[in-house]
Design an enzyme around this catalytic site. Sequence first.
Site, PDB file in Angstrom:
ATOM      1  N   LYS A 235     -13.264  34.226  42.408  1.00  0.00           N
ATOM      2  CA  LYS A 235     -14.392  33.388  42.798  1.00  0.00           C
ATOM      3  C   LYS A 235     -14.767  33.654  44.255  1.00  0.00           C
ATOM      4  O   LYS A 235     -13.884  33.927  45.085  1.00  0.00           O
ATOM      5  CB  LYS A 235     -14.033  31.898  42.672  1.00  0.00           C
ATOM      6  CG  LYS A 235     -13.803  31.364  41.288  1.00  0.00           C
ATOM      7  CD  LYS A 235     -13.399  29.905  41.372  1.00  0.00           C
ATOM      8  CE  LYS A 235     -13.101  29.308  40.005  1.00  0.00           C
ATOM      9  NZ  LYS A 235     -14.316  29.117  39.210  1.00  0.00           N
ATOM     10  N   ARG A 309     -10.520  27.596  28.806  1.00  0.00           N
ATOM     11  CA  ARG A 309     -10.592  27.582  27.341  1.00  0.00           C
ATOM     12  C   ARG A 309      -9.417  28.320  26.711  1.00  0.00           C
ATOM     13  O   ARG A 309      -9.043  28.045  25.568  1.00  0.00           O
ATOM     14  CB  ARG A 309     -11.926  28.154  26.881  1.00  0.00           C
ATOM     15  CG  ARG A 309     -12.142  29.627  27.141  1.00  0.00           C
ATOM     16  CD  ARG A 309     -13.600  30.008  27.135  1.00  0.00           C
ATOM     17  NE  ARG A 309     -14.291  29.437  28.287  1.00  0.00           N
ATOM     18  CZ  ARG A 309     -15.597  29.576  28.501  1.00  0.00           C
ATOM     19  NH1 ARG A 309     -16.350  30.257  27.646  1.00  0.00           N
ATOM     20  NH2 ARG A 309     -16.155  29.037  29.561  1.00  0.00           N
TER      21      ARG A 309
END
Length: 456
Positions: A235, A309
Site C-alpha cells: 500500500k 477475504r
Amino acid sequence: MRFAPQGTAALSLFLIEAGADLPAALTPAQAAFARAQGFTGAAGQLCLLPGEAGVAGALFGYGTAQARVRKRFLLAQAAAGLPEGAWQIVGDLRGAEAEEAALGWLLEGYRYARYAPAKAPCARLVAPAGVDAARLEAIAAGEALTRDLINTPPNDMGPAELEAEARALAAAFGAEITVITGEDLLEAGYPLIHAVGRASPRAPRLIELRWGAEGPEVALVGKGVCFDTGGLNLKPGSSMGLMKKDMGGAATVLGLARMIMALGLGLRLRVLIPAVENSVSGAAFRPQDIYISRKGLSVEINNTDAEGRLVLADALAAADEEAPDLILCLATLTGAARVALGPDLPPFYTDDAALAAALARGAEAVADPLWRMPFWAPYESLIEPGIADLDNAPAGGMAGSITAALFLRRFVTETERFAHFDIYGWQPSAQPGRPKGGVGQGARAILAALPEVLGL
C-alpha cells in the site's frame, strides 16, 4: 459507562423541542435567563439554569423530528456539556427513543486513554423509566471493548494480543477457547490463513471461542488482520495510515459476543477469528500463487492486498462445516463499500429476505444503520479466473464490495442463513456518542434482530 443508581438525587434536564414553550417549572428568573441566552430548542442547544447554590438544572434543545433523524444520539451532546453530577431527563421519551437517548449518553462516556489522558464527561444519567438499564450497560460495555481493540496501535495489538483479549473475554464469561497457531494451521487445514500471515514474525492463528449449551447455533466470523501493509502489493503510505483498524471485524465480533454472553441469550455461540498480520518478507505470499483452501476450492492470488477475504474463506468454511442456524461475517473488507455508502452506512449481503428484513428492523430500532446490497449473480464470472476456481482480486475494480461478498459466499454451502457485513469500523470525526476513532458497526443491529431471526 454506567447509569447513576435509581433514587439518586439528580438535577433536571428538560428536553425542549424547537419552538416549544419553556417549562412551567422554571422560575421567572430562569426563564428570563434562558431567553437572554437565545435558547429556542434548536437541536443541540444547551442552557444551564442558575440557582441559589449554582447550577439548578438545564435545558436541552431537542430540535425537530427531522433534526433528530439526521443526528443519531443527539442527547449525548448534553452529556458532554453538563457539569459533574447526576441528571434525570424531563420530557416525553418512550420506547426506542428513550433507549437510544440513554445508550447515547453511555457511549458518550467512552474515551481511549491508554497512552495519554483523555477526560470523559462526568455527568451521569439516571436511566429513564421503562428503560432496561442493565441491558444498555451490557451493550455499552461490548461497544467499549470493540473501540478499545480497534484504537490500540498494531505494536500492541498483534495476533497474540488479540488472542489474549479473546482469552480474557472467554474467562470472564465461562466460554471455551482454542487457538491454532503458526505452522499448525497447515496441519489443521487452514492454508489461506497461514499463507497470508506467514511473512510476519508474529505468527498467524485461528482463534475459536464457544459459549452456551442449548439453543440455536450462531457462528460469528470476524476479520482479524491486525495490520495490513498490503503485502508484496504494498500500500502507499496514505492508504496504510488507518490499517490498525483492519481487525475491526474481529473487534466488533468480540464486542457482540460480549453483549450476547452478558445478556445470557439462549443460544450456542461460536466465534471464529483468523488473526494475522499481512506483512512483507521473503516468506510473503505472491501475486499469481494458487492455494487450495480449506473448502477445497483453488484460489489464485492476483493482489496480496485483497487478503481479508482469504483468511475469512478458511474461517467461514470451518463455521459452515457444522451447518449452524446462522453464520454472520463482519469485516473491514473493501474501500468500494466506503465509496458507495460512506463511513456511517455499512452494507450487508444475504440471500435470506426474512433475515434481511429482521436486520433492517433491528438497525432502525437501535440507531445502528445498515443497508442491504445484492449478491448479484451476473458478477460471479468476475471472480472466476479460469486457471483456478476463484480470483481474490478481479481486474477492473468495479463492484468491488459485491465481488468480495460473492467470493465469501462460495465458502458457505451447508448453512442456509448467512450474512456478510462490509463495515468501516472507524469514526472519522467526533459525533454524539461516537468520538473520533474505532467504532462498532452492525453489532447492535444484529443483537436486536437475533430474537426474531432465531425465535428466542
